[in-house]
Write an enzyme that holds these catalytic residues in place. Sequence first.
Site, PDB file in Angstrom:
ATOM      1  N   GLU A 142       0.902  -1.287  -0.110  1.00 50.72           N
ATOM      2  CA  GLU A 142      -0.060   0.042   0.107  1.00 50.72           C
ATOM      3  C   GLU A 142       0.895   1.032  -0.036  1.00 50.72           C
ATOM      4  OE1 GLU A 142      -2.852  -0.494   3.159  1.00 50.72           O
ATOM      5  OE2 GLU A 142      -3.569  -2.611   2.482  1.00 50.72           O
ATOM      6  N   ASN A 183       1.926  -5.089  -3.197  1.00 50.51           N
ATOM      7  CA  ASN A 183       0.536  -5.605  -2.758  1.00 50.51           C
ATOM      8  C   ASN A 183      -0.174  -4.414  -2.369  1.00 50.51           C
ATOM      9  OD1 ASN A 183      -1.319  -7.842  -2.127  1.00 50.51           O
ATOM     10  ND2 ASN A 183      -1.424  -7.149  -0.175  1.00 50.51           N
ATOM     11  N   HIS A 219     -10.589  -6.301  -2.222  1.00 52.52           N
ATOM     12  CA  HIS A 219     -11.387  -5.890  -1.251  1.00 52.52           C
ATOM     13  C   HIS A 219     -12.594  -5.211  -2.050  1.00 52.52           C
ATOM     14  CE1 HIS A 219      -9.257  -6.993   2.261  1.00 52.52           C
ATOM     15  NE2 HIS A 219      -8.111  -6.334   1.640  1.00 52.52           N
ATOM     16  N   GLU A 248      -6.264 -10.901  -1.045  1.00 55.91           N
ATOM     17  CA  GLU A 248      -7.008 -10.439   0.233  1.00 55.91           C
ATOM     18  C   GLU A 248      -8.449 -10.560   0.023  1.00 55.91           C
ATOM     19  OE1 GLU A 248      -5.648  -7.136   2.404  1.00 55.91           O
ATOM     20  OE2 GLU A 248      -3.340  -7.450   2.011  1.00 55.91           O
ATOM     21  N   ASP A 250     -12.533 -10.143  -0.450  1.00 59.97           N
ATOM     22  CA  ASP A 250     -13.789 -10.120   0.271  1.00 59.97           C
ATOM     23  C   ASP A 250     -14.567  -9.126  -0.432  1.00 59.97           C
ATOM     24  OD1 ASP A 250     -12.460  -7.668   1.390  1.00 59.97           O
ATOM     25  OD2 ASP A 250     -12.027  -8.744   3.331  1.00 59.97           O
TER      26      ASP A 250
END
Length: 331
Positions: A142, A183, A219, A248, A250
């Site tokens: 990030e 990432n 996400h 990651e 979701d």
Amino acid sequence: MSGQLKNEVNNSSEPTLKKFAEIKNKHIGIATQSYYVNDAQYASVLTREFDILTPEYQMKMGQVQPQQGVFDFGEADKLVSFARKNNMLIRGHALIWHQSLPDWVVNGHFTKEQWIQIMKDHITKTVSHFKGEIYAWDVVNEAFYQNGAFRPTVWYDNIGPEYIDLAFQFAHEADPNAKLFYNDFDTEVTNPRSNAIYKMVTGMKARGVPIDGIGFQTHLKIEGVDYSEMKKNLKRFGDLGLDTDITEMDIVTHTFAGTQEERLQAQAKVYSGVIQVAMSLPSCKSVVFWGLKDGNSWLNKYTGFSEYPLLFDNNYDKKPAYEATLNQLKL
Ligand code: 9MR
């Protein structure tokens, strides 16, 4: 047939995510914590369905180096031995980030050279400790804002943009066999942030910096996912010779109008669309979901809603999102 044997036969013939992922030469995983895997039911679902594990928190700097030069790998080691016992790969997460830092870093006053040394010590000790156990590391996490500018962090502010190249070099020196990833989130489609990453990684490759892949956190919310844009975007990174893994995933449900059943069905469609993109790209070698069951998700706290973002409900029953994922893996 004895009850136990019958069980084993049933278990071995049950379709599972990892069986079908393996046929496609892909891996499928879950972010977890050492204290979750102590629960026998949790552990049995995790190991039945998945072959990658990402420590959700326990390899972050705040956990592993609480004081300068004092390393505590205890909880992470528990996850590593669980993974080894169950033939799971481990994604190391995350070496250099602006969150989950120890106080001595947040409040530290050091020279630029000292900051570089701090970063080097952290990466070298951590990566060396797990050398050979971890197949891929999220080295830098990030580093960009949504508008594509560098995020001002302790690392950026004190070292400058070259902290990213340095982090990858230090990680590579410590474990030349580990795959090294950058990432980030909200990077699934072409936008200022993914463009900034594209530019960064093009430069890194030209300079010979050892980077192997981009982690697309994924996400998402139910609304507005453009699968063909996502495919195009991941592919441009794949065309640079990089892995483009989903790291990651979701999907938030509370923003979607409708009954709970309608939300879960709509969510399943999004899982299906994203997994289809992932399976269609040779550069996408793994998909990791950010938690096993809904109650474990960071999104409950983060959104303030009871959230249902994952593949299993709190009774470990398979949700429509699970079936949608399995169906895509079976194709
Ligand atoms: O899910 C993680 C949560 O349990 C931690 O408290 C938090 C801070 O360490 O990090 C969460 O995971 C984040 C991940 O490391 C990086 N991408 C965003 C994830 C959700 O915040």
